[in-house]
Design a protein around this motif. Sequence first.
Motif, PDB file in Angstrom:
ATOM      1  N   GLU A 153      23.734  35.310  33.868  1.00 26.45           N
ATOM      2  CA  GLU A 153      25.220  35.056  33.830  1.00 26.45           C
ATOM      3  C   GLU A 153      25.911  35.795  33.045  1.00 26.45           C
ATOM      4  OE1 GLU A 153      25.978  31.090  33.535  1.00 26.45           O
ATOM      5  OE2 GLU A 153      24.860  30.253  35.236  1.00 26.45           O
ATOM      6  N   PHE A 154      27.095  36.336  33.247  1.00 24.32           N
ATOM      7  CA  PHE A 154      27.916  37.154  32.268  1.00 24.32           C
ATOM      8  C   PHE A 154      29.373  36.399  32.383  1.00 24.32           C
ATOM      9  CE2 PHE A 154      24.867  39.602  34.460  1.00 24.32           C
ATOM     10  CZ  PHE A 154      24.137  40.303  33.496  1.00 24.32           C
ATOM     11  N   ARG A 155      29.841  35.937  31.195  1.00 24.07           N
ATOM     12  CA  ARG A 155      30.987  35.398  30.894  1.00 24.07           C
ATOM     13  C   ARG A 155      32.143  36.108  29.999  1.00 24.07           C
ATOM     14  NH1 ARG A 155      30.918  29.934  32.759  1.00 24.07           N
ATOM     15  NH2 ARG A 155      28.602  29.340  33.272  1.00 24.07           N
ATOM     16  N   TRP A 156      33.455  36.266  30.465  1.00 21.99           N
ATOM     17  CA  TRP A 156      34.256  36.740  29.525  1.00 21.99           C
ATOM     18  C   TRP A 156      35.740  36.297  30.112  1.00 21.99           C
ATOM     19  CZ3 TRP A 156      32.397  39.219  33.724  1.00 21.99           C
ATOM     20  CH2 TRP A 156      33.183  39.855  34.746  1.00 21.99           C
ATOM     21  N   THR A 157      36.774  36.611  29.411  1.00 22.36           N
ATOM     22  CA  THR A 157      38.155  36.197  29.728  1.00 22.36           C
ATOM     23  C   THR A 157      38.936  37.471  29.993  1.00 22.36           C
ATOM     24  OG1 THR A 157      37.935  34.141  28.354  1.00 22.36           O
ATOM     25  CG2 THR A 157      40.027  35.024  29.024  1.00 22.36           C
ATOM     26  N   ASP A 158      39.996  37.557  31.031  1.00 18.25           N
ATOM     27  CA  ASP A 158      40.784  38.421  31.414  1.00 18.25           C
ATOM     28  C   ASP A 158      41.942  37.789  31.397  1.00 18.25           C
ATOM     29  OD1 ASP A 158      39.005  40.689  31.959  1.00 18.25           O
ATOM     30  OD2 ASP A 158      38.716  40.325  34.317  1.00 18.25           O
ATOM     31  N   THR A 159      42.974  38.645  30.859  1.00 20.32           N
ATOM     32  CA  THR A 159      44.412  38.462  30.764  1.00 20.32           C
ATOM     33  C   THR A 159      45.347  39.039  31.937  1.00 20.32           C
ATOM     34  OG1 THR A 159      44.361  38.438  28.425  1.00 20.32           O
ATOM     35  CG2 THR A 159      46.439  38.328  29.338  1.00 20.32           C
ATOM     36  N   TYR A 160      45.835  38.125  32.676  1.00 19.67           N
ATOM     37  CA  TYR A 160      46.590  38.445  33.871  1.00 19.67           C
ATOM     38  C   TYR A 160      48.176  38.268  33.645  1.00 19.67           C
ATOM     39  CZ  TYR A 160      42.808  39.118  37.111  1.00 19.67           C
ATOM     40  OH  TYR A 160      41.619  39.365  37.737  1.00 19.67           O
ATOM     41  N   ASP A 161      48.734  39.284  33.897  1.00 16.25           N
ATOM     42  CA  ASP A 161      50.178  38.921  33.945  1.00 16.25           C
ATOM     43  C   ASP A 161      50.595  38.294  35.424  1.00 16.25           C
ATOM     44  OD1 ASP A 161      50.542  41.249  35.721  1.00 16.25           O
ATOM     45  OD2 ASP A 161      51.693  42.351  34.251  1.00 16.25           O
ATOM     46  N   ALA A 162      51.972  37.712  35.684  1.00 16.40           N
ATOM     47  CA  ALA A 162      52.229  37.203  36.936  1.00 16.40           C
ATOM     48  C   ALA A 162      51.894  38.287  38.288  1.00 16.40           C
ATOM     49  CB  ALA A 162      53.801  36.780  36.959  1.00 16.40           C
ATOM     50  N   ASP A 163      52.345  39.411  38.045  1.00 14.60           N
ATOM     51  CA  ASP A 163      52.405  40.362  39.109  1.00 14.60           C
ATOM     52  C   ASP A 163      50.773  40.622  39.614  1.00 14.60           C
ATOM     53  OD1 ASP A 163      54.799  40.960  39.156  1.00 14.60           O
ATOM     54  OD2 ASP A 163      55.025  42.766  38.104  1.00 14.60           O
ATOM     55  N   ARG A 164      50.112  40.627  38.323  1.00 15.37           N
ATOM     56  CA  ARG A 164      48.530  41.154  38.609  1.00 15.37           C
ATOM     57  C   ARG A 164      47.928  39.761  39.461  1.00 15.37           C
ATOM     58  NH1 ARG A 164      43.527  42.023  35.149  1.00 15.37           N
ATOM     59  NH2 ARG A 164      42.097  42.961  36.486  1.00 15.37           N
ATOM     60  N   GLU A 217      45.237  33.380  31.234  1.00 16.28           N
ATOM     61  CA  GLU A 217      44.112  33.823  30.611  1.00 16.28           C
ATOM     62  C   GLU A 217      42.810  33.082  31.603  1.00 16.28           C
ATOM     63  OE1 GLU A 217      43.497  35.526  28.057  1.00 16.28           O
ATOM     64  OE2 GLU A 217      45.637  35.630  27.216  1.00 16.28           O
ATOM     65  N   MET A 218      42.197  34.191  32.343  1.00 18.74           N
ATOM     66  CA  MET A 218      41.495  33.649  33.329  1.00 18.74           C
ATOM     67  C   MET A 218      39.898  33.806  33.065  1.00 18.74           C
ATOM     68  SD  MET A 218      41.932  33.473  36.912  1.00 18.74           S
ATOM     69  CE  MET A 218      40.723  33.600  38.284  1.00 18.74           C
ATOM     70  N   PRO A 219      39.049  32.881  32.958  1.00 20.01           N
ATOM     71  CA  PRO A 219      37.917  32.812  32.788  1.00 20.01           C
ATOM     72  C   PRO A 219      36.953  33.636  33.906  1.00 20.01           C
ATOM     73  CG  PRO A 219      38.676  30.549  32.495  1.00 20.01           C
ATOM     74  CD  PRO A 219      39.736  31.463  33.267  1.00 20.01           C
ATOM     75  N   GLN A 220      36.028  34.620  33.316  1.00 20.21           N
ATOM     76  CA  GLN A 220      35.316  35.193  34.470  1.00 20.21           C
ATOM     77  C   GLN A 220      34.136  34.735  34.203  1.00 20.21           C
ATOM     78  OE1 GLN A 220      36.948  36.682  36.569  1.00 20.21           O
ATOM     79  NE2 GLN A 220      38.946  37.381  35.679  1.00 20.21           N
TER      80      GLN A 220
END
Length: 263
Positions: free
Chosen positions: A202-213, A251-254
Amino acid sequence: MSARNDLLKNTFSNVINDYEYARPKYPQELYEKISMFAGIDDKADILEVGVGTGQATDLFLQNGDYSIDLLEVSEEQAEFLREKYKSNEKLNVICSYFEECDEEKQYDLLYSATAFHWIDSEVGYPKSYRMLKNGGTMAVFWQMSSVTYYDFGIFKGLNDIKKKYFPEETLGFDEKGIQKVKEKRIKQIQSGGYFREPECYEFRWTDTYDADRYVALINTYSSTQLLEEAVRTAYLDEIHKYIDDNGGIVEMPQLVMLYLVKK
């Protein structure tokens, strides 16, 4: 191959640009785990099944001068890939369903990124075994964020919006549900008794999305594409407004789950 699966596989040809823009990339650690397990070098014969717009392809190309056959089901996606990689003569784009593609060529590595669930496991895994050289590796991995249930922060409001438009659907898997998916994948990989039990990571991290993306990401989901156009537009507009009204970012957990097995 069911008619519904056929339809769902082809929905992605409608959102190629959003897919390229919004889908999360795969981590470097994923490539390192696959390459170490498979023992591949630049002379390896590689097949990627279900390329999308090349998120996993890009990861491999960043790390080696590989020859890769890229398999995609729609001509629109195949043309996108041919244009994207037109300067790389070592990549060969094939427009075909995996179930129908030629079995004569054998590979050192066959991998699939968030795509192999579209293939009947009782067909796909035995065929993969046959398409591998002796000692070859199959690597299947899935980005799980689209099917995971988050119940904190901004996701509480996003969940309410999703429930409004998809009242009959569950909102995603919790950790116990993710574990059940893992057990299911392991069992599927062993379909027909060809492969042994895979190694799992398993690989985990967090990505930041604005509203458009974030809206572009939601638009790439097959369930969203199956909505009527007016309903889909209303759904995506409501999501966009909610994000803008609540801080402007998600803040999207991946989570990527990787399964590795040798022939």
